[in-house]
Write an enzyme that holds these catalytic residues in place. Structure first.
Site, PDB file in Angstrom:
ATOM      1  N   CYS A   9       0.866  -1.179   0.000  1.00 26.54           N
ATOM      2  CA  CYS A   9       0.000   0.000   0.000  1.00 26.54           C
ATOM      3  C   CYS A   9       0.906   1.234   0.000  1.00 26.54           C
ATOM      4  O   CYS A   9       2.078   1.134  -0.336  1.00 26.54           O
ATOM      5  CB  CYS A   9      -0.982  -0.018   1.166  1.00 26.54           C
ATOM      6  N   ASN A  12       2.342   1.490   4.328  1.00 31.47           N
ATOM      7  CA  ASN A  12       2.593   0.222   5.018  1.00 31.47           C
ATOM      8  C   ASN A  12       2.248   0.308   6.505  1.00 31.47           C
ATOM      9  O   ASN A  12       2.906  -0.278   7.349  1.00 31.47           O
ATOM     10  CB  ASN A  12       4.032  -0.241   4.805  1.00 31.47           C
ATOM     11  N   CYS A  14      -1.497   0.553   7.269  1.00 34.82           N
ATOM     12  CA  CYS A  14      -2.919   0.185   7.390  1.00 34.82           C
ATOM     13  C   CYS A  14      -3.255  -1.044   6.540  1.00 34.82           C
ATOM     14  O   CYS A  14      -3.356  -2.150   7.051  1.00 34.82           O
ATOM     15  CB  CYS A  14      -3.832   1.344   6.985  1.00 34.82           C
ATOM     16  N   ARG A  15      -3.425  -0.838   5.240  1.00 37.66           N
ATOM     17  CA  ARG A  15      -3.944  -1.895   4.377  1.00 37.66           C
ATOM     18  C   ARG A  15      -3.001  -3.073   4.202  1.00 37.66           C
ATOM     19  O   ARG A  15      -3.404  -4.229   4.375  1.00 37.66           O
ATOM     20  CB  ARG A  15      -4.304  -1.321   3.003  1.00 37.66           C
ATOM     21  N   SER A  16      -1.758  -2.809   3.839  1.00 37.30           N
ATOM     22  CA  SER A  16      -0.860  -3.935   3.568  1.00 37.30           C
ATOM     23  C   SER A  16      -0.492  -4.724   4.826  1.00 37.30           C
ATOM     24  O   SER A  16      -0.468  -5.958   4.771  1.00 37.30           O
ATOM     25  CB  SER A  16       0.379  -3.499   2.776  1.00 37.30           C
ATOM     26  N   ASP A 119      -8.265   3.348   1.411  1.00 37.13           N
ATOM     27  CA  ASP A 119      -7.320   3.623   2.489  1.00 37.13           C
ATOM     28  C   ASP A 119      -8.077   4.086   3.743  1.00 37.13           C
ATOM     29  O   ASP A 119      -8.594   5.204   3.785  1.00 37.13           O
ATOM     30  CB  ASP A 119      -6.332   4.699   2.052  1.00 37.13           C
TER      31      ASP A 119
END
Length: 144
Positions: A9, A12, A14-16, A119
């Protein structure tokens, strides 16, 4: 067989890392990692609200630390999964000549008609993002 997967993301945080954590829970036998296309948060733990939302699902992200995606990742991973089109473009801009490592959008595995993981740092919908990540993780595992 795809056994070494990288989730990417922007920062690095939140999402990933959430995708890495969810996949580690579902498929501990796989070699997984996450990275960000920016260097804004290198060395930092995942964002607190994301950690809290993930922990409510028994996914502990506390040991993960942000790192930046590098050109070497094309050689280290069998599959690279981007969270959105901007991350995908940033990854592809670093692709070395001759690299055939597949880069895909992670959300496409969710079979929900979406191509991007929003995000939550901006949307604040951590649970919605985790729902999408869990669906994508199950879809990915079904195809491995």
């Amino acid at each position: 067989m795809t056994s070494h997967i990288l989730f990417v993301c922007l920062g690095n945080i939140c999402r990933s890392p959430a995708a890495e954590g969810v996949m580690r829970k579902l498929a501990p036998e796989l070699r997984l990692d996450s990275a960000g296309t920016s260097n804004w948060h290198v060395g930092e733990a995942p964002y607190g609200p994301m950690q809290k939302a993930a922990l409510q699902r028994q996914v502990d992200l506390s040991e993960l630390r942000a790192r930046q995606f590098t050109v070497l990742d094309f050689n280290r991973f069998d599959l690279i999964l981007a969270m959105d089109r901007d991350n995908l473009a940033n990854i592809e801009n670093l692709r070395p000549d001759g690299s055939e490592t597949p880069v895909r959008r992670f959300a496409e595995y969710a079979d929900r008609g979406v191509s991007e993981v929003p995000d939550p740092y901006y949307t604040r919908d951590f649970n919605g993002v985790l729902d999408l990540i869990e669906a994508a993780a199950r879809g990915l595992l079904a195809g491995l």
